[in-house]
Design an enzyme around this catalytic site. Structure first.
Site, PDB file in Angstrom:
ATOM      1  N   LYS A 126     -12.985  -2.208  10.687  1.00  0.00           N
ATOM      2  CA  LYS A 126     -11.994  -1.232  10.193  1.00  0.00           C
ATOM      3  C   LYS A 126     -12.019  -0.044  11.140  1.00  0.00           C
ATOM      4  O   LYS A 126     -13.046   0.236  11.765  1.00  0.00           O
ATOM      5  CB  LYS A 126     -12.381  -0.750   8.788  1.00  0.00           C
ATOM      6  CG  LYS A 126     -11.243  -0.093   8.044  1.00  0.00           C
ATOM      7  CD  LYS A 126     -10.419  -1.121   7.307  1.00  0.00           C
ATOM      8  CE  LYS A 126      -9.174  -0.546   6.686  1.00  0.00           C
ATOM      9  NZ  LYS A 126      -8.518  -1.552   5.821  1.00  0.00           N
ATOM     10  N   ASP A 166      -2.996  -0.130   7.742  1.00  0.00           N
ATOM     11  CA  ASP A 166      -3.580   0.273   6.450  1.00  0.00           C
ATOM     12  C   ASP A 166      -2.846   1.567   6.084  1.00  0.00           C
ATOM     13  O   ASP A 166      -1.721   1.781   6.571  1.00  0.00           O
ATOM     14  CB  ASP A 166      -5.106   0.481   6.584  1.00  0.00           C
ATOM     15  CG  ASP A 166      -5.813   0.601   5.236  1.00  0.00           C
ATOM     16  OD1 ASP A 166      -6.040  -0.423   4.580  1.00  0.00           O
ATOM     17  OD2 ASP A 166      -6.137   1.744   4.806  1.00  0.00           O
TER      18      ASP A 166
HETATM   19  P1  NDP Z   1       0.777   3.207   2.738  1.00  0.00           P
HETATM   20  O1  NDP Z   1       0.405   4.263   3.693  1.00  0.00           O
HETATM   21  O2  NDP Z   1       1.964   2.370   2.999  1.00  0.00           O
HETATM   22  O3  NDP Z   1       0.944   3.814   1.269  1.00  0.00           O
HETATM   23  C1  NDP Z   1      -0.086   4.505   0.666  1.00  0.00           C
HETATM   24  C2  NDP Z   1       0.375   4.985  -0.695  1.00  0.00           C
HETATM   25  O4  NDP Z   1      -0.743   5.463  -1.432  1.00  0.00           O
HETATM   26  C3  NDP Z   1       1.360   6.137  -0.610  1.00  0.00           C
HETATM   27  O5  NDP Z   1       2.201   6.109  -1.707  1.00  0.00           O
HETATM   28  C4  NDP Z   1       0.427   7.339  -0.654  1.00  0.00           C
HETATM   29  O6  NDP Z   1       1.033   8.534  -1.098  1.00  0.00           O
HETATM   30  C5  NDP Z   1      -0.610   6.876  -1.652  1.00  0.00           C
HETATM   31  N1  NDP Z   1      -1.879   7.544  -1.351  1.00  0.00           N
HETATM   32  C6  NDP Z   1      -2.583   7.487  -0.206  1.00  0.00           C
HETATM   33  N2  NDP Z   1      -3.670   8.266  -0.270  1.00  0.00           N
HETATM   34  C7  NDP Z   1      -3.644   8.825  -1.494  1.00  0.00           C
HETATM   35  C8  NDP Z   1      -4.492   9.718  -2.161  1.00  0.00           C
HETATM   36  N3  NDP Z   1      -5.589  10.209  -1.570  1.00  0.00           N
HETATM   37  N4  NDP Z   1      -4.153  10.081  -3.432  1.00  0.00           N
HETATM   38  C9  NDP Z   1      -3.028   9.595  -4.023  1.00  0.00           C
HETATM   39  N5  NDP Z   1      -2.184   8.734  -3.424  1.00  0.00           N
HETATM   40  C10 NDP Z   1      -2.490   8.363  -2.190  1.00  0.00           C
HETATM   41  O7  NDP Z   1      -0.533   2.299   2.603  1.00  0.00           O
HETATM   42  P2  NDP Z   1      -0.684   0.813   2.039  1.00  0.00           P
HETATM   43  O8  NDP Z   1       0.303   0.559   0.980  1.00  0.00           O
HETATM   44  O9  NDP Z   1      -0.740  -0.092   3.199  1.00  0.00           O
HETATM   45  O10 NDP Z   1      -2.155   0.868   1.426  1.00  0.00           O
HETATM   46  C11 NDP Z   1      -2.413   1.143   0.049  1.00  0.00           C
HETATM   47  C12 NDP Z   1      -3.787   0.632  -0.329  1.00  0.00           C
HETATM   48  O11 NDP Z   1      -3.842  -0.780  -0.119  1.00  0.00           O
HETATM   49  C13 NDP Z   1      -4.961   1.192   0.476  1.00  0.00           C
HETATM   50  O12 NDP Z   1      -6.098   1.280  -0.377  1.00  0.00           O
HETATM   51  C14 NDP Z   1      -5.204   0.138   1.530  1.00  0.00           C
HETATM   52  O13 NDP Z   1      -6.527   0.172   2.031  1.00  0.00           O
HETATM   53  C15 NDP Z   1      -4.954  -1.114   0.706  1.00  0.00           C
HETATM   54  N6  NDP Z   1      -4.657  -2.333   1.463  1.00  0.00           N
HETATM   55  C16 NDP Z   1      -3.618  -2.373   2.356  1.00  0.00           C
HETATM   56  C17 NDP Z   1      -3.345  -3.538   3.032  1.00  0.00           C
HETATM   57  C18 NDP Z   1      -2.185  -3.664   3.955  1.00  0.00           C
HETATM   58  O14 NDP Z   1      -1.950  -4.765   4.442  1.00  0.00           O
HETATM   59  N7  NDP Z   1      -1.422  -2.622   4.222  1.00  0.00           N
HETATM   60  C19 NDP Z   1      -4.177  -4.734   2.863  1.00  0.00           C
HETATM   61  C20 NDP Z   1      -5.190  -4.607   1.846  1.00  0.00           C
HETATM   62  C21 NDP Z   1      -5.412  -3.439   1.202  1.00  0.00           C
HETATM   63  P3  NDP Z   1       1.353   9.697  -0.038  1.00  0.00           P
HETATM   64  O15 NDP Z   1       2.525   9.188   0.745  1.00  0.00           O
HETATM   65  O16 NDP Z   1       1.662  10.889  -0.867  1.00  0.00           O
HETATM   66  O17 NDP Z   1       0.132   9.872   0.794  1.00  0.00           O
HETATM   67  O1  2IT Z   2      -7.637  -3.696   3.889  1.00  0.00           O
HETATM   68  C1  2IT Z   2      -7.076  -4.654   4.477  1.00  0.00           C
HETATM   69  O2  2IT Z   2      -7.381  -5.828   4.254  1.00  0.00           O
HETATM   70  C2  2IT Z   2      -6.009  -4.337   5.431  1.00  0.00           C
HETATM   71  N1  2IT Z   2      -5.665  -3.175   5.595  1.00  0.00           N
HETATM   72  C3  2IT Z   2      -5.351  -5.444   6.225  1.00  0.00           C
HETATM   73  C4  2IT Z   2      -6.186  -5.811   7.407  1.00  0.00           C
HETATM   74  C5  2IT Z   2      -5.560  -6.796   8.368  1.00  0.00           C
HETATM   75  O3  2IT Z   2      -6.224  -7.036   9.385  1.00  0.00           O
HETATM   76  O4  2IT Z   2      -4.477  -7.296   8.132  1.00  0.00           O
END
Ligand code: NDP
Ligand code: 2IT
Length: 446
Positions: A126, A166
């Site tokens: 990561k 992420d």
């Molecule tokens: P994005 O940046 O697309 O979206 C993040 C969302 O979460 C936004 O709505 C953001 O609001 C909100 N957010 C972020 N930080 C905070 C905080 N501290 N408090 C409240 N709201 C918050 O990210 P993703 O959708 O990609 O990721 C969301 C989650 O999913 C994370 O935990 C990530 O690690 C996990 N994840 C993502 C994967 C991927 O493929 N993208 C894979 C597996 C897990 P704001 O815009 O106001 O910051």
């Molecule tokens: O938390 C996660 O699994 C991710 N943000 C996706 C990682 C990836 O390599 O697709």
């Protein structure tokens, strides 16, 4: 057993002071694994738990860049190369002001188990930066990404370490990062996943994490002969994972009634249908606005500074960030009749919340299992890049669905308790561990 966990955690805390999120992630895994390791002494003798909690390598670096006013800005960059026993390091990059070593080590640690669960050959890593993309112009984001990759490019490669997105890193950022890698290394390779379709990306990768978390919950529901039909679903976040979770739930007959961002949440009892979701996608991915605007447009409630867990639901999908459900909120969810929690985010439930869910015997799918669809589809993107082929939407979606089913089966295999309750926490931790630990033993002391 409790004493053994305590003793182990004392070592972890002494060795990694102030990395509180890392302690939290390790503690949860240690509680599942220490009893298992006591029954399987080969892991104890090879000191696997001590080895697996120590990153193979940590890279920290300076990222200087010029903002639009010509001022010098300096951020800190990281890449945690946690474990390569079963494949190249693989995991996302997070750009968010809260990023620090402890946060990225927790994410890299969980990634090792998650990637193992996918059945694909990927190690765990990561990275990211404390850079805050909010309010930055496209030009500033590009400058930052170029400076970030100028250093990172010497540490990664398609057979070494393959980053992806992420929080704060989506298609736009992956594009800028890929361009800079290609320019410096003079190589067009699958060094990143989450690429756009025109230059090596995979269909369904943007959808995969949200879809996967919904598929995982579908498998959990099936264990109680139930489905999404007629269910009310609360979702947090409004980014990549939340958006596609809403899309899939709606397709499967459920009704999503909330979305949030760091400023508050919206409650739309009529349900976030396809048209409203298209508005959210435009708002968040193109205009980069706030979720509050949804409430203004559709005339529903907006709760400033709050999280959606007080809203009555059958299923909760936390898709924002770590520790976004505390013990009290978990209790409110359960008291309101919520009986399924599938974590799209990484570690969204505090230890107290997890305890509430397990005590209430609800269907609780931890992030390592439930959100593994994203990285699994990254693995499929890597395969397509190696083959120099691209699969159809249906083919990738089918593979994703099969992988989520197989992760669910692994959780059942390792997590079913005597009374039949499936403890998905133990299931995911032990199921993810075995393959990595056996590989580490095969490969000797490395
Ligand atoms: P994005 O940046 O697309 O979206 C993040 C969302 O979460 C936004 O709505 C953001 O609001 C909100 N957010 C972020 N930080 C905070 C905080 N501290 N408090 C409240 N709201 C918050 O990210 P993703 O959708 O990609 O990721 C969301 C989650 O999913 C994370 O935990 C990530 O690690 C996990 N994840 C993502 C994967 C991927 O493929 N993208 C894979 C597996 C897990 P704001 O815009 O106001 O910051
Ligand atoms: O938390 C996660 O699994 C991710 N943000 C996706 C990682 C990836 O390599 O697709």
């Amino acid at each position: 057993m409790e004493a053994k966990v305590k003793e182990f955690m004392a070592k972890i805390i002494a060795k990694n002071p102030s990395e509180v999120e890392f302690h939290q992630a390790v503690q949860e895994v240690a509680e599942s694994l220490i009893p298992y390791i006591e029954e399987n002494p080969k892991y104890r003798d090879a000191k696997i738990l001590d080895r697996i909690t120590e990153p193979e390598r940590v890279i920290m670096f300076r990222i200087p860049w010029l903002d639009d006013k010509g001022n010098v800005q300096v951020n800190r960059g990281f890449r945690i190369e946690m474990n390569s026993a079963i494949g190249p390091y693989k995991g996302g990059l997070r750009f968010h002001p809260t990023v620090n070593l402890g946060v990225l080590k927790f994410l890299a640690f969980e990634q090792v188990f998650k990637n193992s669960l996918t059945t694909l050959p990927m190690g765990g890593g990561k990275g990211g930066s404390d850079f805050d993309p909010k309010g930055k112009s496209d030009n500033e984001v590009m400058k930052f990404c170029q400076s970030f990759m100028t250093e990172l490019c010497r540490h990664i490669g398609p057979n070494t370490d393959v980053p992806a997105g992420d929080i704060g890193v989506g298609g736009r950022e992956i594009g800028f990062l890929f361009g800079q890698y290609k320019r410096i290394r003079n190589e067009f390779t699958g060094v990143l996943t989450g690429k756009a379709l025109n230059w090596g990306g995979s269909l369904i990768r943007p959808e995969a994490t949200g879809y996967g978390a919904v598929y995982f919950a579908e498998e959990m529901l099936k264990t109680r002969n139930d489905s999404y039909k007629g269910k009310t679903v609360t979702v947090s976040g409004s980014g990549n994972v939340a958006q596609y979770a809403v899309e899939k739930v709606t397709e499967l007959g459920g009704k999503c009634v909330t979305l949030s961002d760091s400023a508050g949440f919206i409650h739309d009892p009529a349900g976030i249908d396809a048209e409203k979701l298209a508005y959210v996608m435009e708002l968040k991915n193109v205009k980069r606005g706030r979720i509050k605007e949804y409430a203004e447009k559709y005339g529903c409630e907006y709760h400033e500074g709050q999280r959606p867990w007080g809203i009555k639901c059958d299923i909760a999908l936390p898709c924002a960030t770590q520790n976004e459900i505390n013990g009290e909120e978990a209790q409110v969810l359960v008291n309101n009749g919520c009986f399924v929690v599938s974590e799209g985010a990484n570690m969204p439930s505090t230890p107290e919340a997890v305890e509430v869910f397990l005590k209430a015997r609800i269907l609780y799918g931890p992030g390592k299992a439930a959100n593994a669809g994203g990285v699994a589809t990254s693995g499929l993107e890597m395969s397509q890049n190696s083959l120099r082929l691209s699969w159809t939407r249906e083919e990738v979606d089918q593979r994703l669905n099969n992988i989520m089913k197989s992760i669910h089966e692994t959780c059942v295999k390792y997590g079913k308790e005597e009374d039949g309750y499936i403890n998905y926490v133990n299931g995911a931790n032990i199921g993810g561990f075995v393959k990595v630990a056996d590989s580490m033993i095969d490969q000797g002391l490395v």
